[in-house]
Design an enzyme around this catalytic site. Structure first.
Site, PDB file in Angstrom:
ATOM      1  N   ARG A 185      43.937  42.093  46.646  1.00  0.00           N
ATOM      2  CA  ARG A 185      42.941  43.542  47.115  1.00  0.00           C
ATOM      3  C   ARG A 185      43.292  42.027  48.338  1.00  0.00           C
ATOM      4  NH1 ARG A 185      41.268  45.565  42.522  1.00  0.00           N
ATOM      5  NH2 ARG A 185      39.326  46.578  42.629  1.00  0.00           N
TER       6      ARG A 185
ATOM      7  N   ARG B  64      33.880  51.490  46.068  1.00  0.00           N
ATOM      8  CA  ARG B  64      35.180  50.780  45.481  1.00  0.00           C
ATOM      9  C   ARG B  64      36.245  51.332  45.883  1.00  0.00           C
ATOM     10  NH1 ARG B  64      33.745  52.230  39.892  1.00  0.00           N
ATOM     11  NH2 ARG B  64      36.028  51.868  38.988  1.00  0.00           N
TER      12      ARG B  64
ATOM     13  N   LYS C 138      46.934  53.758  37.611  1.00  0.00           N
ATOM     14  CA  LYS C 138      47.650  52.280  38.382  1.00  0.00           C
ATOM     15  C   LYS C 138      48.003  51.336  36.750  1.00  0.00           C
ATOM     16  CE  LYS C 138      44.926  50.020  41.027  1.00  0.00           C
ATOM     17  NZ  LYS C 138      44.046  49.281  40.344  1.00  0.00           N
TER      18      LYS C 138
ATOM     19  N   ARG D 197      32.522  53.426  31.564  1.00  0.00           N
ATOM     20  CA  ARG D 197      32.828  51.952  31.717  1.00  0.00           C
ATOM     21  C   ARG D 197      31.345  51.994  32.888  1.00  0.00           C
ATOM     22  NH1 ARG D 197      38.517  50.389  34.469  1.00  0.00           N
ATOM     23  NH2 ARG D 197      36.849  49.717  36.516  1.00  0.00           N
TER      24      ARG D 197
ATOM     25  N   ARG E 252      36.798  59.493  33.427  1.00  0.00           N
ATOM     26  CA  ARG E 252      37.351  58.610  33.387  1.00  0.00           C
ATOM     27  C   ARG E 252      35.818  57.789  32.760  1.00  0.00           C
ATOM     28  NH1 ARG E 252      40.211  53.579  35.583  1.00  0.00           N
ATOM     29  NH2 ARG E 252      37.612  53.368  36.608  1.00  0.00           N
TER      30      ARG E 252
HETATM   31  P1  AMP Z   1      40.502  46.833  39.030  1.00  0.00           P
HETATM   32  O1  AMP Z   1      39.170  47.469  37.253  1.00  0.00           O
HETATM   33  O2  AMP Z   1      40.777  46.684  39.222  1.00  0.00           O
HETATM   34  O3  AMP Z   1      39.198  48.429  39.474  1.00  0.00           O
HETATM   35  O4  AMP Z   1      38.516  46.031  39.142  1.00  0.00           O
HETATM   36  C1  AMP Z   1      37.584  46.245  38.465  1.00  0.00           C
HETATM   37  C2  AMP Z   1      36.282  44.856  39.481  1.00  0.00           C
HETATM   38  O5  AMP Z   1      36.915  44.003  39.044  1.00  0.00           O
HETATM   39  C3  AMP Z   1      37.012  45.552  41.026  1.00  0.00           C
HETATM   40  O6  AMP Z   1      35.640  46.344  41.591  1.00  0.00           O
HETATM   41  C4  AMP Z   1      35.740  44.468  41.281  1.00  0.00           C
HETATM   42  O7  AMP Z   1      35.051  43.712  41.661  1.00  0.00           O
HETATM   43  C5  AMP Z   1      36.906  43.203  40.531  1.00  0.00           C
HETATM   44  N1  AMP Z   1      38.296  42.902  40.819  1.00  0.00           N
HETATM   45  C6  AMP Z   1      39.371  43.350  40.033  1.00  0.00           C
HETATM   46  N2  AMP Z   1      40.531  43.151  40.745  1.00  0.00           N
HETATM   47  C7  AMP Z   1      39.644  41.934  41.612  1.00  0.00           C
HETATM   48  C8  AMP Z   1      40.437  41.081  43.369  1.00  0.00           C
HETATM   49  N3  AMP Z   1      41.997  41.213  42.871  1.00  0.00           N
HETATM   50  N4  AMP Z   1      39.540  40.365  43.977  1.00  0.00           N
HETATM   51  C9  AMP Z   1      38.288  40.439  43.454  1.00  0.00           C
HETATM   52  N5  AMP Z   1      37.887  41.214  42.837  1.00  0.00           N
HETATM   53  C10 AMP Z   1      38.083  41.289  41.553  1.00  0.00           C
END
Ligand code: AMP
Length: 204
Positions: free
Chosen positions: A96, A152, A21, A141, A135
């Site tokens: 989320r 996750r 995405k 990361r 990745r």
């Molecule tokens: P992502 O890059 O979208 O996978 O986000 C990485 C991390 O950021 C997630 O595993 C959460 O720890 C935090 N995070 C991102 N978006 C949210 C959200 N909408 N609500 C809570 N935590 C978030």
């Protein structure tokens, strides 16, 4: 430039981590001339810069847990009220969970706005894990450890996938097969958005 001053596209892209995405989001945003609003990117940028927010969320991201709805919501509300998001945006990673869906409804409702489409990138769990593991070796990361990846994906399945029921009831979800070449997937997304009458402003 054939952009119409009145065209808007308020979009959300949803999919498990590793669904592509991020990559597709950048392409969609370029085509519709709208900013990507990625909460994960905002958190990571703050961590990198060592801001107070970054320090507050480092351990949460490393564990693969969710940052609080309050903190994340305040961040998104602030970002969506900036001028470049006035005529549209592509949200990635927010909302989320169910509480964040109602928070977002609240922010947008204040502006008399609503989401136009929710793009669901459909990718099987095994495929997501394979892509994330790759990745992890490529980008290093810190939240791409096997445990954090599994955690996750569990959170996604338990909390994020159900938000699609809420949006599905509004008739705004486009389910896109997320397996294929990057270009194929982009074309599938553009075709679905075009069917909703969402007009691209740039050739990509
Ligand atoms: P992502 O890059 O979208 O996978 O986000 C990485 C991390 O950021 C997630 O595993 C959460 O720890 C935090 N995070 C991102 N978006 C949210 C959200 N909408 N609500 C809570 N935590 C978030």
């Amino acid at each position: 430039m054939t952009a119409s001053a009145t065209s808007t596209a308020r979009l959300l892209i949803v999919g498990p981590q590793g669904s592509g995405k991020g990559t597709q989001g950048v392409r969609i945003a370029a085509a519709y001339d709208i900013p990507v609003v990625s909460t994960g990117d905002i958190f990571r940028a703050n961590i990198k810069e060592g801001t107070p927010l970054g320090k507050q969320v480092t351990a949460i991201l490393d564990a693969g847990d969710l940052v609080s709805d309050e903190l994340t919501g305040a961040l998104v509300r602030d970002r969506l009220s900036q001028p470049d998001a006035a005529s549209g945006f592509l949200l990635d990673g927010y909302p989320r969970n169910a509480a964040q869906v109602s928070d977002l409804d609240g922010f947008l409702g204040e502006q008399g706005a609503a989401l136009d489409a929710v793009i669901l990138l459909d990718v099987p769990r095994e495929e997501s894990i394979a892509r994330l593991t790759l990745r992890a070796t490529e980008q290093g990361r810190t939240d791409d450890t096997p445990e954090a990846i599994a955690h996750r994906l569990d959170i996604y399945e338990a909390q994020t996938a159900p938000i699609l029921d809420a949006y599905g009831a509004r008739g705004i979800v486009d389910t896109i097969d997320g397996v294929g070449s990057l270009d194929e997937i982009t074309e599938r997304i553009f075709a679905a958005l075009a069917l909703r009458g969402l007009v691209r402003t740039a050739a990509v």
